[in-house]
Design an enzyme around this catalytic site. Sequence first.
Site, PDB file in Angstrom:
ATOM      1  N   HIS A  16       7.807 -32.592 -77.284  1.00 44.37           N
ATOM      2  CA  HIS A  16       7.402 -31.041 -77.769  1.00 44.37           C
ATOM      3  C   HIS A  16       7.275 -30.949 -79.323  1.00 44.37           C
ATOM      4  CE1 HIS A  16       7.724 -29.164 -73.824  1.00 44.37           C
ATOM      5  NE2 HIS A  16       7.811 -27.873 -74.616  1.00 44.37           N
TER       6      HIS A  16
ATOM      7  N   GLU B 229      -3.601 -25.386 -68.761  1.00 48.59           N
ATOM      8  CA  GLU B 229      -4.300 -25.845 -70.071  1.00 48.59           C
ATOM      9  C   GLU B 229      -5.558 -26.242 -69.891  1.00 48.59           C
ATOM     10  OE1 GLU B 229      -0.997 -26.402 -69.680  1.00 48.59           O
ATOM     11  OE2 GLU B 229      -0.039 -25.304 -70.973  1.00 48.59           O
TER      12      GLU B 229
END
Lengths: 319, 323
Positions: B129, B60
Amino acid sequence: MDKATILDWYRQMTLIRRFEQRSSELYQLGKIGGFLHLYIGQEAVAVGSINAKQETDHVITAYRDHGHALTIGSDTKLIMAEMLGKATGVSKGKGGSMHLADVERRFWGGHAVVGAHLSLATGLALAEQYNGTDAAVLCYFGDGATNIGYFHESLNLSGVWDLPVLWICENNQYGMGTAVDRHSATSNIMQKASGYNIPAAQVDGMDVFAVHEATQKALSAIRDGKGPQFLEIMTYRFEGHSMGDPLRYRTKEEVEKWREDDPIGILERHILKEKIAGKDELDAIDTAVETELNAAVEFAEASPLPAPEELFTDIYVEN
Amino acid sequence: MARITMRQALTDALREEMHRDERVFIMGEEVGVWGGTYAVTRGFYDEFGPRRVRDTPISEMVIGGAAVGAAMAGLRPIAEFMTINFAFVAFDAIVNHAAKMHYMFGGQMRVPLVLRAPGGGGRQLGATHSHTPDVIFAHFPGLKVVSPSTPYDAKGLLRAAIRTDDPVLFIEHATLYQVRGEVPEGDYVVPIGVSDVKREGSDVTIVAYAQGLQVALEAAEKLAKEGIEAEVVDLRTLRPLDMAPVLKSFQKTFKAVIVEEGHRSYGIGAEIAARIQEEGFDYMDAPIKRVAQEEAPLPYSRELEQSALINVDKVIAAVKEIV
């Protein structure tokens, strides 16, 4: 190598050295604020490598960026104005010492988060590959940056996508005050490139000719389609990490030993020994550099501060 | 007019923009061969090829940073984070680089970049998440933060995001992909930074966006059956924030409830409430209420997770406290 080129490299290295010394004085006078990271000792790296690039190549570096900005050919006056936080500065006084840039010359900064700009370099290289050009990216960083995630993610992606980027590690032996053997599991920094299948070479960073030759070779390999390349350039900063560094982490003897290898001294001795030019010619260059710097400081001091409304300009392109 | 899902609206916007502008390309984890983990880019790899639909490693930091670099060099990247939870890993690339390049170098650099990220809770994915961290990103000047609530807005805002020369974080609530709505043919744009009245009413102003907007609309319909007419304002963009429709509505209703899926503390509701009292104090008839996520990490177990999230009943209860 012709005489004019060699003398120009001498001029560029001297300009960096004297620019840094003047900056140090201005910092102590309180005219330059924030952090100030001097490039003294590392001049041969920027000069040797940037002079090996073609016009369309990109340059991006970390916060020790004055040497790169000067070598790229940005106006010394505008760089000095940025140091003083003036409206006429290269970044309009909003960036400061660590954020010099000159996009017209494809110099993208000057970045202050260690390692982050390696990811920007990856993107610049991606754009050139996407557009099918033969331009490459020269990305400079210190040995300390080779420990952060950005380094590993960027080298890996450059390898996966075969991007035209030359990774240039200016190994000045310390990540701030922490020596290589205390911050990196391998002291052989170039070994890290091999993990990503990127060809690497180690270069004497005090020898401007060696840096130039290695850079030329690496850029040729990139343009020959051989993908990203890596140079570990062995160098040393003669001053502290930044102004106010107590220098507790290294000995005077060590610094003195490296100072014997002053890259400008090496070049000067080479010029005189090989009779490329006489002392008088070098003195004339020194004087011209002094004149240029006097003019730059004068310009910067006389320049206006950014107008109050500048606080809110350039936050967005489209408001 | 066709009724399509928000997923389809996003897919159409991406495809049409890629056909319109050769500089637009997509990069991210599983965007290509896989077709996107939420299937937004399904078929793109075959249609546009690996040059323009680029699968990345799980990295990322460099997804964010390389997208910034490519944008600086003149491309118009659309970088996808598999979820906004992973955008935390790229936080530096987003807030220190995407959001700062234009300003910090005195306007020399532009970052025409879209960062797409699905977010939100309610899917039993556990605490790491399930974040709705929109407000964190909206904190920073230099970044535009957009989060649509309908297919129409999703398509128009994504077009605007791709076309603006500024970096945009485009947050898609994962539970909205299947929501259907009318979307016209043709090239229309929903401007960034313009809030929108989604339902008119005179008794209370409900301010919401994204999934919270859908919850607010449902609550408003139920309240209407009890004779309470709520006006529902959709923020659509969190930065730059358009307060005008909120204040205009408040001057009519004198009461407000702010609905957001993120945590209550330091949230969107706190900002909107502060702005209302600063700019609409004379119209204030009741405390401003906030409906937001409880102050706990989201747990896995379904009922427990749902108890922490916003819902229609919580919005109705908040409205009834002040109307």
